[in-house]
Write a protein that holds these residues in place. Structure first.
Motif, PDB file in Angstrom:
ATOM      1  N   GLU A  47       0.820  -1.212   0.000  1.00 15.31           N
ATOM      2  CA  GLU A  47       0.000   0.000   0.000  1.00 15.31           C
ATOM      3  C   GLU A  47       0.854   1.263   0.000  1.00 15.31           C
ATOM      4  O   GLU A  47       0.511   2.254  -0.650  1.00 15.31           O
ATOM      5  N   SER A  69      -3.097   4.733   0.188  1.00 15.97           N
ATOM      6  CA  SER A  69      -3.824   3.796  -0.673  1.00 15.97           C
ATOM      7  C   SER A  69      -4.210   2.566   0.122  1.00 15.97           C
ATOM      8  O   SER A  69      -3.691   2.322   1.219  1.00 15.97           O
ATOM      9  N   MET A  70      -5.111   1.788  -0.456  1.00 16.31           N
ATOM     10  CA  MET A  70      -5.558   0.548   0.170  1.00 16.31           C
ATOM     11  C   MET A  70      -5.725  -0.507  -0.911  1.00 16.31           C
ATOM     12  O   MET A  70      -6.256  -0.226  -1.996  1.00 16.31           O
ATOM     13  N   TYR A 127      -6.996  -1.600  -6.084  1.00 16.30           N
ATOM     14  CA  TYR A 127      -6.574  -0.609  -5.096  1.00 16.30           C
ATOM     15  C   TYR A 127      -7.456   0.624  -5.194  1.00 16.30           C
ATOM     16  O   TYR A 127      -8.131   0.870  -6.201  1.00 16.30           O
TER      17      TYR A 127
END
Length: 526
Positions: free
Chosen positions: A187, A199-200, A354
Motif C-alpha cells: 500500500e 492507498s488501500m 486498489y
C-alpha cells in the motif's frame, strides 16, 4: 471484417487540441456503421431469430432434442425456475458459436500460450477434450499489457519466496489477523506510484468497485456515470442507493448538462441540494478502446464542485510516459482526482485492486468498506508479484526494464493500429490505446473470424450482442509489450498458413460461415 477507404475513416476521427487542457492532439476514431452493413446485419439477426423460433417449436413437440434445462411436468404449477424466452438468444444464437469462448489454456497467458484441444459432438452443447495441446498460439486476448504474465524471472522468483515465507493463503481479514507486513509495504508503494497520500489494496478487482462505491455514497447522493462504464461500477452505484444518471460516452456536453440540472433542480420532489455529486469514469474503456477526456472532466468537476471517481483498471501501467495511467498520460496532478481506483490484474500480471487518495479517504474506507472488513486478505505471492512488478516499472530494481516495457507497449500499439488502418479495417478507439477493437458487424463473422484466426494459431476475443450494440460486433485485440513485430505482422497478415482444423465436428459449419462472410465482405467493400 468490413473495410473502408482511408479518406472516409479520417472524416470520422475526432481530434481535440485545446492548448489550455491538452498538451498534444487527442485523436479518437468511431466510424458509424455503414447503412448497407447495418441492413445486412439486421437481416442476419432476423434470419437467426426466425430459425430460432422454428427450432423452439420443434423442441416443444419433441421433434428436435432439447439440450437446455426445462421445467419437469410434475412441477408445472410451481413458480418457474427457468424463463425460456429470456434464454432465447443463448439457445439459438450463442450456442452456434460458443466454441469461440471459454477455451481452456494450459500455460502461462503470455505473448504465446498453449490451448487444450476440444471437439463438440453436438454442435457446441457439450465439449470433449481430445488429449492434445495446441502449442504456441499467439495471445491477442489477455490483458497482459506490460508482459508480466510470466513463470520465470524476477517477479516469479519473488512470488515463490513469498509463498515459502508466508504460505499461499492468509485465512483472515485485514482488520483481524490477516494484515501482513507485505500488505503494508504494498500500500505504501502504490501510494508512491500514484503520487497520492495513501492507498488501500483489495483482493478482488471487481469488488474494489462494487463494495467501495456504496461506502462513499448513499441516499441523497447523485452519481453521474458514463454509459459505457464497467459492470462493477454499475453494480456499485446501484448497491449504494444513490440516484444514478447516465451521460453519453465521453461527451462533455452531456455531462455538463447533467451537472447543471443537478445543481439547479436539486433532489426530486424536495429540491434540496444533493449531499454529494460523484462523477464516475474509466481511464480506458475496454470494449471501445477509448480514453477518458480527463482534462475536461476535471475542469467540469472543479467548476461544479463535484467529486471524481476514476477507474484505471486498463490504463494503469499501460498509459503515460512512466506507466502511471491516464493521469500521467495527460500530465495532470493526481490530487485533482478524488478517488483513484485501479486493478492489479492487467499490467501487473496479478490479482486484486486498489483505491488511492487522501489519507482521510483511505482511513474512512478501512472502517466502512465491506471489501475491507469482510473479505479475506490478499494472498502473499500475489502481493509480492505486484510489489516486484511495480518496482520494475518505477525503475527501483536498478534496471531500465520497466521503462523499456512501457515504451515497447506504446510502440507496439502505434504499429499495430497503423497496420490495421493501412489494410483498410475499421478500428475504434484512441490512437494510444492498447485495446484495439476491429469491427466485424455481422453475426456470421463473429464465429467465423474467431475460428479462422485460431486455425492460424492466433487467439483472439470476439464480441457480439448483448455485450455490444447489435450492429457493432467486433474483434478485440489487446496489445502487449511482450509481442514482437513478427507476432504482430503474423496477426495482421490477410493470408496465413492454415493448419489442421481444431474443431473437426465444426469444420463444415465454419466453412459455410466463412464463405458467407467472404461474399458479404465483397458486397460491403467500399
Amino acid at each position: 471484417p468490413v473495410m473502408c477507404d482511408h479518406s472516409h475513416l479520417f472524416s470520422n476521427q475526432y481530434v481535440t487540441h485545446n492548448p489550455k487542457l491538452y498538451k498534444k492532439p487527442f485523436v479518437e476514431s468511431f466510424e458509424e456503421t455503414p447503412l448497407l452493413v447495418a441492413v445486412l446485419t439486421y437481416m442476419g439477426y432476423g434470419i437467426l431469430t426466425i430459425f430460432g423460433y422454428l427450432r423452439d417449436f420443434l423442441r416443444h413437440w419433441n421433434i428436435e432434442k432439447c439440450h437446455v434445462a426445462r421445467e419437469r411436468e410434475e412441477q408445472k404449477d410451481f413458480v418457474p425456475l427457468y424463463q425460456d424466452f429470456e434464454n432465447f438468444y443463448t439457445r439459438n444464437l450463442y450456442m452456434r458459436i460458443r466454441d469461440n469462448w471459454n477455451r481452456p489454456i494450459c500455460s502461462v497467458p503470455g505473448a504465446k500460450m498453449d490451448l487444450v484441444e476440444r471437439v463438440s459432438p453436438d454442435y457446441n452443447w457439450t465439449f470433449e477434450h481430445t488429449g492434445k495441446v495446441v502449442k504456441d498460439v499467439i495471445n491477442m486476448g489477455s490483458y497482459n499489457y506490460l508482459g508480466f504474465a510470466e513463470n520465470s524471472g524476477a517477479c516469479a522468483d519473488a512470488a515463490i519466496e513469498a509463498t515459502q515465507k508466508y504460505g499461499a493463503g492468509v485465512g483472515s481479514t485485514r482488520c483481524e489477523i490477516g494484515n501482513l507486513d507485505i500488505h503494508e509495504e504494498l500500500e505504501q508503494l502504490v501510494a508512491r506510484f500514484l503520487g497520492v497520500e495513501s492507498s488501500m489494496a483489495f483482493g478482488m478487482g471487481f469488488a474494489t468497485n462494487s463494495m467501495n462505491i456504496p461506502a462513499l455514497t448513499g441516499k441523497g447522493c447523485l452519481i453521474l456515470s458514463d454509459e459505457l462504464n464497467h459492470a462493477s461500477l454499475v453494480l456499485g452505484a446501484r448497491l449504494s442507493g444513490s440516484t444514478i444518471r447516465v451521460f453519453k460516452h465521453n461527451n462533455m456536453q452531456s455531462l455538463e448538462k447533467l451537472l447543471r440540472d443537478a445543481i439547479i433542480h436539486g433532489q426530486p420532489r424536495t429540491h434540496r441540494p444533493w449531499k454529494k455529486i460523484l462523477i464516475v469514469v474509466e481511464g480506458i474503456y475496454s470494449m471501445e478502446g477509448s480514453i477518458v477526456r480527463l482534462p475536461e472532466v476535471i475542469a467540469l468537476k472543479k467548476r461544479y464542485k463535484a467529486y471524481l471517481y476514476l477507474d484505471e483498471a486498463h490504463s494503469i501501467g499501460a498509459l503515460g510516459p512512466n506507466g502511471r495511467g491516464v493521469v500521467d498520460y495527460f500530465g495532470l496532478d493526481p490530487k485533482d482526482v478524488d478517488i483513484m481506483m485501479g486493478t492489479f490484474t492487467k499490467s501487473f500480471g496479478a490479482a486484486g485492486g486498489y483505491i488511492g487518495g487522501k489519507k482521510e479517504l483511505i482511513d474512512y474506507l478501512r472502517h466502512h468498506s465491506h471489501s475491507a472488513l469482510y473479505a479475506t486478505s490478499m494472498s502473499s505471492p500475489v502481493a509480492q508479484q505486484i510489489i516486484t512488478s511495480m518496482k520494475i516499472i518505477m525503475g527501483e530494481d536498478g534496471t531500465t526494464l520497466g521503462a523499456d516495457r512501457v515504451r515497447q507497449l506504446s510502440e507496439n500499439t502505434t504499429y499495430f493500429r497503423r497496420k490495421l488502418h493501412d489494410m483498410g479495417f475499421i478500428i475504434y478507439g484512441n490512437d494510444d490505446s492498447p485495446v484495439v477493437p476491429m469491427m466485424l458487424y455481422m453475426p456470421a463473422k463473429i464465429g467465423a473470424f474467431g475460428r479462422e484466426m485460431l486455425k492460424r494459431n492466433i487467439g483472439t476475443v470476439v464480441v457480439g450482442f448483448p455485450a455490444t450494440p447489435i450492429i457493432e460486433s467486433r474483434a478485440r485485440f489487446c496489445i502487449s509489450a511482450a509481442h514482437t513485430r513478427e507476432m504482430l505482422d503474423t496477426v495482421s497478415l490477410p493470408i496465413s498458413p492454415v493448419r489442421e482444423p481444431l474443431f473437426p465436428s465444426l469444420e463444415k459449419p465454419a466453412l459455410a460461415i466463412s464463405q458467407t462472410t467472404e461474399s458479404e465482405k465483397r458486397s460491403a467493400g467500399r
